[in-house]
Design a protein around this motif. Structure first.
Motif, PDB file in Angstrom:
ATOM      1  N   MET A  24       4.060  -2.838   1.061  1.00 45.05           N
ATOM      2  CA  MET A  24       3.170  -3.276   0.012  1.00 45.05           C
ATOM      3  C   MET A  24       1.793  -2.753   0.450  1.00 45.05           C
ATOM      4  N   PHE A  25       1.226  -2.219  -0.693  1.00 45.96           N
ATOM      5  CA  PHE A  25      -0.171  -1.700  -0.356  1.00 45.96           C
ATOM      6  C   PHE A  25      -1.091  -2.680  -0.640  1.00 45.96           C
ATOM      7  N   HIS A  26      -2.155  -3.040   0.494  1.00 44.50           N
ATOM      8  CA  HIS A  26      -3.247  -3.978   0.167  1.00 44.50           C
ATOM      9  C   HIS A  26      -4.468  -3.245   0.487  1.00 44.50           C
ATOM     10  N   SER A  27      -5.616  -3.591  -0.069  1.00 42.24           N
ATOM     11  CA  SER A  27      -6.775  -3.265   0.421  1.00 42.24           C
ATOM     12  C   SER A  27      -7.892  -4.602   0.838  1.00 42.24           C
ATOM     13  N   VAL A  28      -8.487  -4.089   1.933  1.00 35.04           N
ATOM     14  CA  VAL A  28      -9.340  -5.669   2.744  1.00 35.04           C
ATOM     15  C   VAL A  28     -10.188  -6.342   1.878  1.00 35.04           C
ATOM     16  N   GLY A  29     -10.549  -6.116   0.714  1.00 30.08           N
ATOM     17  CA  GLY A  29     -11.465  -6.862  -0.027  1.00 30.08           C
ATOM     18  C   GLY A  29     -12.748  -7.312   0.382  1.00 30.08           C
ATOM     19  N   VAL A  30     -13.333  -6.527   1.234  1.00 28.11           N
ATOM     20  CA  VAL A  30     -14.709  -6.575   1.758  1.00 28.11           C
ATOM     21  C   VAL A  30     -15.194  -5.160   1.906  1.00 28.11           C
ATOM     22  N   GLY A  31     -16.505  -4.856   1.783  1.00 29.33           N
ATOM     23  CA  GLY A  31     -16.925  -3.404   1.893  1.00 29.33           C
ATOM     24  C   GLY A  31     -17.180  -3.126   3.218  1.00 29.33           C
ATOM     25  N   GLN A  32     -16.083  -2.836   4.029  1.00 29.68           N
ATOM     26  CA  GLN A  32     -16.083  -2.351   5.482  1.00 29.68           C
ATOM     27  C   GLN A  32     -15.197  -1.300   5.553  1.00 29.68           C
ATOM     28  N   PRO A  33     -15.692  -0.036   5.964  1.00 29.89           N
ATOM     29  CA  PRO A  33     -14.811   1.299   5.980  1.00 29.89           C
ATOM     30  C   PRO A  33     -13.991   1.393   7.103  1.00 29.89           C
ATOM     31  N   ASP A  34     -14.640   0.700   8.307  1.00 27.73           N
ATOM     32  CA  ASP A  34     -14.047   0.834   9.710  1.00 27.73           C
ATOM     33  C   ASP A  34     -12.819   0.089  10.023  1.00 27.73           C
ATOM     34  N   PRO A  35     -11.777   0.754  10.287  1.00 28.39           N
ATOM     35  CA  PRO A  35     -10.463   0.193  10.465  1.00 28.39           C
ATOM     36  C   PRO A  35     -10.577  -0.576  11.893  1.00 28.39           C
ATOM     37  N   GLU A  36     -11.259  -0.180  12.988  1.00 28.59           N
ATOM     38  CA  GLU A  36     -11.487  -0.737  14.074  1.00 28.59           C
ATOM     39  C   GLU A  36     -12.094  -2.217  14.201  1.00 28.59           C
ATOM     40  N   VAL A  37     -12.802  -2.242  13.023  1.00 29.48           N
ATOM     41  CA  VAL A  37     -13.622  -3.862  12.832  1.00 29.48           C
ATOM     42  C   VAL A  37     -12.412  -4.731  12.463  1.00 29.48           C
ATOM     43  N   PHE A  38     -11.662  -4.328  11.748  1.00 30.34           N
ATOM     44  CA  PHE A  38     -10.513  -5.420  11.552  1.00 30.34           C
ATOM     45  C   PHE A  38      -9.639  -5.397  12.773  1.00 30.34           C
ATOM     46  N   THR A  95      -8.998   0.361   4.008  1.00 32.23           N
ATOM     47  CA  THR A  95     -10.393  -0.298   4.044  1.00 32.23           C
ATOM     48  C   THR A  95     -11.057   0.199   2.601  1.00 32.23           C
ATOM     49  N   GLU A  96     -12.180  -0.557   2.607  1.00 32.36           N
ATOM     50  CA  GLU A  96     -13.095  -0.327   1.245  1.00 32.36           C
ATOM     51  C   GLU A  96     -14.497   0.176   1.788  1.00 32.36           C
ATOM     52  N   PRO A  97     -15.121   0.972   0.667  1.00 30.99           N
ATOM     53  CA  PRO A  97     -16.435   1.393   1.306  1.00 30.99           C
ATOM     54  C   PRO A  97     -17.448   0.466   1.613  1.00 30.99           C
ATOM     55  N   LYS A  98     -18.539   0.943   2.264  1.00 29.68           N
ATOM     56  CA  LYS A  98     -19.841  -0.141   2.484  1.00 29.68           C
ATOM     57  C   LYS A  98     -20.556  -0.097   1.245  1.00 29.68           C
ATOM     58  N   ASP A  99     -20.392   0.832   0.428  1.00 30.82           N
ATOM     59  CA  ASP A  99     -21.110   0.954  -0.730  1.00 30.82           C
ATOM     60  C   ASP A  99     -20.867  -0.071  -1.917  1.00 30.82           C
ATOM     61  N   ILE A 100     -20.077  -1.009  -1.758  1.00 32.02           N
ATOM     62  CA  ILE A 100     -19.700  -2.003  -2.562  1.00 32.02           C
ATOM     63  C   ILE A 100     -20.083  -3.510  -1.958  1.00 32.02           C
ATOM     64  N   ARG A 101     -20.446  -4.424  -2.986  1.00 29.25           N
ATOM     65  CA  ARG A 101     -20.806  -5.830  -2.536  1.00 29.25           C
ATOM     66  C   ARG A 101     -20.141  -6.576  -3.168  1.00 29.25           C
ATOM     67  N   TYR A 102     -19.161  -7.597  -2.622  1.00 33.90           N
ATOM     68  CA  TYR A 102     -18.558  -8.364  -3.473  1.00 33.90           C
ATOM     69  C   TYR A 102     -19.385  -9.521  -4.145  1.00 33.90           C
ATOM     70  N   ILE A 103     -19.343 -10.150  -5.476  1.00 32.98           N
ATOM     71  CA  ILE A 103     -20.106 -10.853  -6.180  1.00 32.98           C
ATOM     72  C   ILE A 103     -19.244 -12.266  -6.081  1.00 32.98           C
ATOM     73  N   SER A 104     -17.908 -12.138  -6.726  1.00 32.67           N
ATOM     74  CA  SER A 104     -17.058 -13.294  -6.640  1.00 32.67           C
ATOM     75  C   SER A 104     -15.484 -12.736  -6.928  1.00 32.67           C
ATOM     76  N   GLY A 105     -14.670 -13.460  -6.229  1.00 30.13           N
ATOM     77  CA  GLY A 105     -13.382 -13.031  -6.515  1.00 30.13           C
ATOM     78  C   GLY A 105     -13.419 -11.186  -6.114  1.00 30.13           C
ATOM     79  N   ALA A 106     -12.573 -10.724  -7.098  1.00 28.42           N
ATOM     80  CA  ALA A 106     -12.405  -9.275  -7.052  1.00 28.42           C
ATOM     81  C   ALA A 106     -13.521  -8.813  -7.705  1.00 28.42           C
TER      82      ALA A 106
END
Length: 260
Positions: A24-38, A95-106
C-alpha cells in the motif's frame, strides 16, 4: 536504503506477523520532506496511532518495520486504518515537499511549484525502486497487488484518505497509480533487474543483527536475558549476533515453555 526499526513503537513491541498479500502506497499528508522527522515521531512508546514499514524521501529510503526478512511475511503495521489492510499489506509512506501548505483535508497551497514537483518526482522514483524490490522479494504482481491508500478506501479495506493521488493531482503532475504500477513492473523487468533468488540473497546478507540485550526488541528481551542467564547464549566476537528471525523463533520456543 537504511534499516531503522521503530523498536519503541507499541506496534513493533507486539511483534505480530502477517502473510503479505500486497503493498500500500501512502504519503504523509504534511509538507515535511525529511523521513527522519517521522521516524523520531513514530519511535516512541506513547505513539500508538500508527506504525509503517518504511518512509521514503527524495534522497533516502528507510525500512522501519521488518518487511524484508522472510519472503511472504512481514511484521504487521498500523497504516491502513482498518484491519483488512493492516493484516495483509506492507505500508510505505512517501514524504511530501516543504513547498506546500495544507489548507483543509487533502487541499493544499503550493508555495514553490518547481521545487515541490522536483521533490515528488525524486521521492516517487525511490518508491518505484522500493516497491520493485518488495514485489520481487515477496513474489507479488505489481499490476494487481499494489494499491494506494485512496484505492484501499474505495475497496473498503482502508480509512478515508486520498493519498498519494491528491499530491500528484494538486501539483498537476499528470501521474497516477496506474502509471506507478507500470513503472514498478518496468523496473522489475529492466536490464538492471535481479532474480528473486538474487534479491533474497542480498537482503538476507543485510539483515539486522542484535549484538546486545539492549538492542533486542522489548517483546523479546525477557527471553534473550533468560537464555543468557542460563548461559545458553553467550555471544562470540562482537556480540550476540541474533538476527530478527532467530530472535523471533527463540521467543516462540520460550512461550511454548521449552526453556523453563
Amino acid at each position: 536504503m537504511v534499516t531503522q526499526y521503530l523498536t519503541k513503537n507499541p506496534c513493533y513491541k507486539q511483534g505480530r506477523v502477517i502473510d503479505v498479500k500486497g503493498l500500500m502506497f501512502h504519503s504523509v499528508g504534511v509538507g515535511q520532506p525529511d523521513p527522519e522527522v517521522f521516524i523520531r515521531q513514530f519511535n516512541n512508546p506513547l505513539y500508538d496511532r500508527a506504525c509503517v514499514h518504511g518512509f521514503v524521501g527524495a534522497d533516502e529510503t528507510y525500512i522501519t518495520l521488518p518487511c524484508l526478512v522472510k519472503p511472504g511475511q512481514a511484521m504487521r503495521g498500523w497504516h491502513g486504518g482498518k484491519s483488512a489492510s493492516n493484516n495483509a499489506y506492507i505500508g510505505i509512506e512517501m514524504t511530501e515537499p516543504k513547498d506546500i501548505r495544507y489548507i483543509s483535508g487533502a487541499t493544499f497551497q503550493v508555495l514553490n511549484h518547481s521545487a515541490a514537483v522536483a521533490h515528488v518526482e525524486k521521492a516517487t522514483k525511490r518508491m518505484v525502486d522500493l516497491f520493485a524490490l518488495l514485489c520481487t522479494f515477496h513474489g507479488l504482481n505489481p499490476m494487481t497487488e499494489i494499491i494506494s491508500h485512496r484505492e484501499g478506501n474505495a475497496l473498503g479495506i482502508a480509512s478515508a484518505h486520498g493519498d498519494p493521488e491528491h499530491l500528484w493531482k494538486g501539483l498537476n503532475m499528470n501521474y497516477s497509480m496506474d502509471q506507478f504500477r507500470k513503472d514498478v513492473a518496468a523496473k522489475m523487468e529492466g536490464d538492471d533487474s535481479m532474480t528473486r533468488e538474487e534479491v533474497i540473497e542480498i537482503i538476507q546478507e543485510q539483515k539486522v543483527v542484535y549484538d546486545t540485550v539492549e538492542e533486542v526488541p522489548d517483546w523479546a528481551r525477557p527471553t534473550i536475558q533468560k537464555l543468557i542467564d542460563k548461559k545458553a547464549l553467550q555471544g562470540e566476537g562482537d556480540g550476540l549476533g541474533l538476527t530478527y528471525d532467530l530472535t523471533r523463533n527463540l521467543v516462540i520456543n520460550d512461550r511454548m515453555g521449552l526453556y523453563d
